[in-house]
Enzyme design. Structure first.
Site, PDB file in Angstrom:
ATOM      1  N   LYS A   1       0.791  -1.271   0.071  1.00 45.45           N
ATOM      2  CA  LYS A   1      -0.066  -0.099   0.016  1.00 45.45           C
ATOM      3  C   LYS A   1       0.960   1.190   0.084  1.00 45.45           C
ATOM      4  O   LYS A   1       0.493   2.188  -0.872  1.00 45.45           O
ATOM      5  CB  LYS A   1      -0.943  -0.184   1.291  1.00 45.45           C
ATOM      6  CG  LYS A   1      -1.425   1.152   1.427  1.00 45.45           C
ATOM      7  CD  LYS A   1      -2.401   1.349   2.803  1.00 45.45           C
ATOM      8  CE  LYS A   1      -1.773   1.609   4.046  1.00 45.45           C
ATOM      9  NZ  LYS A   1      -1.383   2.964   4.296  1.00 45.45           N
ATOM     10  N   ASN A   2       1.832   1.264   0.858  1.00 43.59           N
ATOM     11  CA  ASN A   2       2.698   2.395   1.254  1.00 43.59           C
ATOM     12  C   ASN A   2       3.812   2.677  -0.113  1.00 43.59           C
ATOM     13  O   ASN A   2       4.323   3.658  -0.167  1.00 43.59           O
ATOM     14  CB  ASN A   2       3.417   2.354   2.465  1.00 43.59           C
ATOM     15  CG  ASN A   2       2.546   2.661   3.592  1.00 43.59           C
ATOM     16  OD1 ASN A   2       1.291   2.910   3.277  1.00 43.59           O
ATOM     17  ND2 ASN A   2       3.232   2.510   4.637  1.00 43.59           N
TER      18      ASN A   2
ATOM     19  N   ARG B   1      -8.580  -0.560   4.644  1.00 44.56           N
ATOM     20  CA  ARG B   1      -7.408   0.136   4.279  1.00 44.56           C
ATOM     21  C   ARG B   1      -6.154  -0.404   3.889  1.00 44.56           C
ATOM     22  O   ARG B   1      -5.585   0.185   2.845  1.00 44.56           O
ATOM     23  CB  ARG B   1      -7.281   1.389   5.359  1.00 44.56           C
ATOM     24  CG  ARG B   1      -8.552   2.371   5.535  1.00 44.56           C
ATOM     25  CD  ARG B   1      -8.113   3.534   6.382  1.00 44.56           C
ATOM     26  NE  ARG B   1      -6.719   3.876   5.799  1.00 44.56           N
ATOM     27  CZ  ARG B   1      -5.594   4.322   6.826  1.00 44.56           C
ATOM     28  NH1 ARG B   1      -6.005   4.452   8.018  1.00 44.56           N
ATOM     29  NH2 ARG B   1      -4.553   4.580   6.077  1.00 44.56           N
TER      30      ARG B   1
ATOM     31  N   ASP C   1       4.896   0.450  12.127  1.00 46.90           N
ATOM     32  CA  ASP C   1       3.757  -0.174  11.660  1.00 46.90           C
ATOM     33  C   ASP C   1       3.543  -1.354  12.135  1.00 46.90           C
ATOM     34  O   ASP C   1       2.685  -2.229  11.620  1.00 46.90           O
ATOM     35  CB  ASP C   1       3.643  -0.075  10.025  1.00 46.90           C
ATOM     36  CG  ASP C   1       3.356   1.483   9.557  1.00 46.90           C
ATOM     37  OD1 ASP C   1       2.706   2.155  10.479  1.00 46.90           O
ATOM     38  OD2 ASP C   1       3.293   1.730   8.516  1.00 46.90           O
TER      39      ASP C   1
ATOM     40  N   CYS D   1      -4.938  12.422  13.526  1.00 45.67           N
ATOM     41  CA  CYS D   1      -5.433  11.350  13.186  1.00 45.67           C
ATOM     42  C   CYS D   1      -5.192  10.446  14.586  1.00 45.67           C
ATOM     43  O   CYS D   1      -4.759  10.690  15.629  1.00 45.67           O
ATOM     44  CB  CYS D   1      -5.026  10.599  12.006  1.00 45.67           C
ATOM     45  SG  CYS D   1      -3.343   9.817  12.214  1.00 45.67           S
TER      46      CYS D   1
ATOM     47  N   ARG E   1       0.741  14.207  13.494  1.00 44.95           N
ATOM     48  CA  ARG E   1       1.144  14.159  12.136  1.00 44.95           C
ATOM     49  C   ARG E   1       0.804  15.220  11.323  1.00 44.95           C
ATOM     50  O   ARG E   1       0.028  15.352  10.207  1.00 44.95           O
ATOM     51  CB  ARG E   1       0.475  12.998  11.490  1.00 44.95           C
ATOM     52  CG  ARG E   1       0.471  11.559  12.275  1.00 44.95           C
ATOM     53  CD  ARG E   1      -0.151  10.577  11.394  1.00 44.95           C
ATOM     54  NE  ARG E   1       0.346  10.048  10.390  1.00 44.95           N
ATOM     55  CZ  ARG E   1       0.018   8.712   9.823  1.00 44.95           C
ATOM     56  NH1 ARG E   1      -1.099   8.287  10.154  1.00 44.95           N
ATOM     57  NH2 ARG E   1       0.978   8.358   8.703  1.00 44.95           N
TER      58      ARG E   1
HETATM   59  C1  UD1 Z   1       4.500   6.716   6.430  1.00 43.49           C
HETATM   60  C2  UD1 Z   1       3.694   5.587   6.213  1.00 43.49           C
HETATM   61  C3  UD1 Z   1       2.945   5.164   7.711  1.00 43.49           C
HETATM   62  C4  UD1 Z   1       4.148   5.046   8.509  1.00 43.49           C
HETATM   63  C5  UD1 Z   1       5.110   6.140   8.614  1.00 43.49           C
HETATM   64  C6  UD1 Z   1       6.116   5.978   9.556  1.00 43.49           C
HETATM   65  C7  UD1 Z   1       2.681   5.787   3.986  1.00 43.49           C
HETATM   66  C8  UD1 Z   1       1.358   6.160   3.228  1.00 43.49           C
HETATM   67  N1  UD1 Z   1       2.298   5.899   5.575  1.00 43.49           N
HETATM   68  O1  UD1 Z   1       3.781   7.765   6.888  1.00 43.49           O
HETATM   69  O2  UD1 Z   1       2.401   3.833   7.321  1.00 43.49           O
HETATM   70  O3  UD1 Z   1       3.742   4.675   9.993  1.00 43.49           O
HETATM   71  O4  UD1 Z   1       5.585   6.486   7.424  1.00 43.49           O
HETATM   72  O5  UD1 Z   1       7.057   4.790   8.979  1.00 43.49           O
HETATM   73  O6  UD1 Z   1       3.757   5.679   3.517  1.00 43.49           O
HETATM   74  N2  UD1 Z   1       6.502  14.445  10.913  1.00 43.49           N
HETATM   75  C9  UD1 Z   1       6.471  15.996  11.203  1.00 43.49           C
HETATM   76  N3  UD1 Z   1       6.223  16.854  10.103  1.00 43.49           N
HETATM   77  C10 UD1 Z   1       6.193  16.527   9.043  1.00 43.49           C
HETATM   78  C11 UD1 Z   1       6.133  15.242   8.458  1.00 43.49           C
HETATM   79  C12 UD1 Z   1       6.290  14.102   9.584  1.00 43.49           C
HETATM   80  O7  UD1 Z   1       6.432  16.130  12.300  1.00 43.49           O
HETATM   81  O8  UD1 Z   1       6.015  17.209   7.966  1.00 43.49           O
HETATM   82  C13 UD1 Z   1       6.487  13.592  11.887  1.00 43.49           C
HETATM   83  C14 UD1 Z   1       5.079  12.916  12.048  1.00 43.49           C
HETATM   84  O9  UD1 Z   1       4.348  13.296  12.873  1.00 43.49           O
HETATM   85  C15 UD1 Z   1       5.549  11.391  12.779  1.00 43.49           C
HETATM   86  C16 UD1 Z   1       7.135  11.311  12.129  1.00 43.49           C
HETATM   87  O10 UD1 Z   1       7.370  12.447  11.654  1.00 43.49           O
HETATM   88  O11 UD1 Z   1       5.956  11.676  14.095  1.00 43.49           O
HETATM   89  C17 UD1 Z   1       7.019  10.295  11.048  1.00 43.49           C
HETATM   90  O12 UD1 Z   1       6.175  10.664   9.890  1.00 43.49           O
HETATM   91  P1  UD1 Z   1       6.327  10.365   8.512  1.00 43.49           P
HETATM   92  O13 UD1 Z   1       7.482   9.308   7.962  1.00 43.49           O
HETATM   93  O14 UD1 Z   1       6.043  11.526   7.624  1.00 43.49           O
HETATM   94  O15 UD1 Z   1       5.006   9.339   8.158  1.00 43.49           O
HETATM   95  P2  UD1 Z   1       3.973   9.516   7.040  1.00 43.49           P
HETATM   96  O16 UD1 Z   1       4.976   9.690   5.678  1.00 43.49           O
HETATM   97  O17 UD1 Z   1       2.888  10.033   7.265  1.00 43.49           O
END
Ligand code: UD1
Length: 417
Positions: A22-23, A396, A304, A116, A121
């Protein structure tokens, strides 16, 4: 609404095929927006999040044909540059249209996702990176509006390695002028696949899979043709299904290099992991040894997989500690596991799991995607019947999970509430 019913206690055995990730599929689908023409992506899993992505692509004006696991996307006539709140709130990964739309059309409007179940996030790092490429970012009525005549390459050092942020920036920088360097980039296998896909479209990217990625912008890209990699989180979930039931499962599509952290922890629990030609065989131990884990970014233990591993520790023969360092609120499954008899106490970002006499079936409620998988795993090990409701979370991200588990011998089915 539907629920999943499990009669636990059966050691699972046989073979299971892992679906496409999915990711990985989500950023690949959105990467097609970087160019016109017809792209084709195969091994796309049948999931609710994929349907949401297809809906969003159509909303933007793309023609999408999804047949079996093959998705054809014609992005020639994009009419809208807006990702509406209704879709972004259903699936946060919708924010990945921001980079491609901005790079191709110079303008994008994407709803802010909001919080969420597992944490706040934010997407501040995506926005900061796009600003560094020269975009003007405005917040307007809950929407991010990004504009840029032409993105310019820049050096961007992420405060923390964000998966989505790295993906958005890699896509945007592919069409920027000059070189972009992403420092402290995420290193997940899904980043490597996206970089390979963009490269096949004509992008010039080096270093994906390491903390520093170099992107040399190009004028235009070709449509995409690629096959989605196997889902390492789904694979990991089946590996734990073998361990938690004391079973013996060949997980076809599981890749050792993508699972090193999980493999070494499963071996510590006493499970045997045998690499085979097209996957990994997992043989569960009669007695599960307790193991401490701490989630972190790849190649560390994946957040995850934290909820699923906690279900395994709930049946372990001793005390374990599970620390969550990636998301601030990812222990929603704890209360439900406690209802099944698990002895778990939360202390800040750490959960202490102690020996419980026996996990017993109970009606429980899924709170998010991976929490749902954790409850199903606990149900497979529990005495009597477990009923997991709110399984739209599960749909999902897991393709036909109850059918795949039933084929391994589990007493599991889906029924109307
Ligand atoms: C992706 C995955 C999700 C997984 C996560 C971490 C997808 C679609 N989803 O989510 O399944 O759990 O990686 O491996 O690929 N953060 C900030 N600011 C930002 C972006 C992130 O503070 O602009 C923080 C987030 O709140 C979190 C951490 O960084 O605490 C990691 O998030 P991130 O790696 O961005 O996760 P996703 O890409 O949302």
């Amino acid at each position: 609404m539907e629920k999943i019913v499990i009669k636990g206690g059966v050691p699972l055995s046989g073979e299971v095929q892992v679906s496409g990730a999915k990711n990985s599929a989500l950023p690949l689908l959105f990467a097609t927006l970087l160019t016109g023409g017809v792209s084709e992506i195969s091994n796309v899993p049948a999931l609710r999040d994929i349907n949401t992505a297809v809906k969003l692509l159509r909303e933007l004006g793309a023609e999408v044909a999804l047949e079996g696991d093959c998705c054809q996307i014609n992005t020639e006539k994009i009419q809208s540059i807006e990702a509406p709140y209704e879709l972004v709130k259903t699936m946060r990964a919708s924010v990945l249209v921001l980079g491609p739309l901005l790079a191709r059309f110079g303008h994008a409007r994407v709803s802010l996702p909001g919080g969420c179940a597992i944490g706040a996030r934010p997407i501040n790092l995506h926005l900061k990176g796009l600003e560094a490429l020269g975009a003007k970012i405005k917040l307007d009525h809950g929407y991010v509006e990004a504009t840029a005549d032409k993105l310019r390459g820049a050096k961007i050092s992420f405060d923390l390695p964000t998966v989505g942020g790295t993906e958005n920036l890699m896509m945007a920088a592919s069409l920027a002028s000059g070189e972009t360097v992403l420092e402290n980039a995420a290193r997940e296998p899904e980043i490597v696949q996206l970089a390979a896909a963009l490269t096949s479209m004509g992008a010039k990217i080096e270093g994906a899979g390491t903390a520093v990625i170099h992107i040399q912008g190009v004028e235009s890209l070709k449509p995409l043709a690629c096959r989605v990699i196997p889902d390492r989180i789904e694979a990991g979930t089946f590996m734990i299904a073998a361990a938690i039931t004391g079973g013996n499962i060949l997980v076809r599509g599981a890749i050792s290099e993508d699972q090193e952290a999980l493999i070494s922890k499963l071996i510590e629990t006493g499970a045997e992991i045998v690499p085979e030609a097209d996957g990994l065989r997992v043989i569960g131990a009669p007695k599960v040894a307790p193991v401490n884990i701490r989630t972190s970014v790849f190649p560390g233990f994946p957040t995850d997989m934290q909820a699923q591993f906690m279900a395994l520790m709930a049946v372990a023969d001793g005390t374990s500690s599970i620390s969550e360092t990636v998301f601030e609120n990812r222990f929603m499954h704890v209360c439900e596991l406690q209802r099944m008899g698990a002895d778990i106490q939360i202390d800040g970002h750490t959960a202490i799991v102690r020996v419980s006499r026996q996990i017993t079936g109970a009606p429980v409620m899924a709170t998010d995607l991976r929490a749902s998988a954790s409850l199903i795993l606990a149900g497979l090990a529990a005495e009597n019947t477990t009923e997991v409701s709110r399984i739209y979370h599960l749909d999902r991200g897991y393709e036909k999970i109850e059918k795949k588990l039933a084929a391994l011998g589990a007493n599991i089915w889906r029924e109307q509430e």
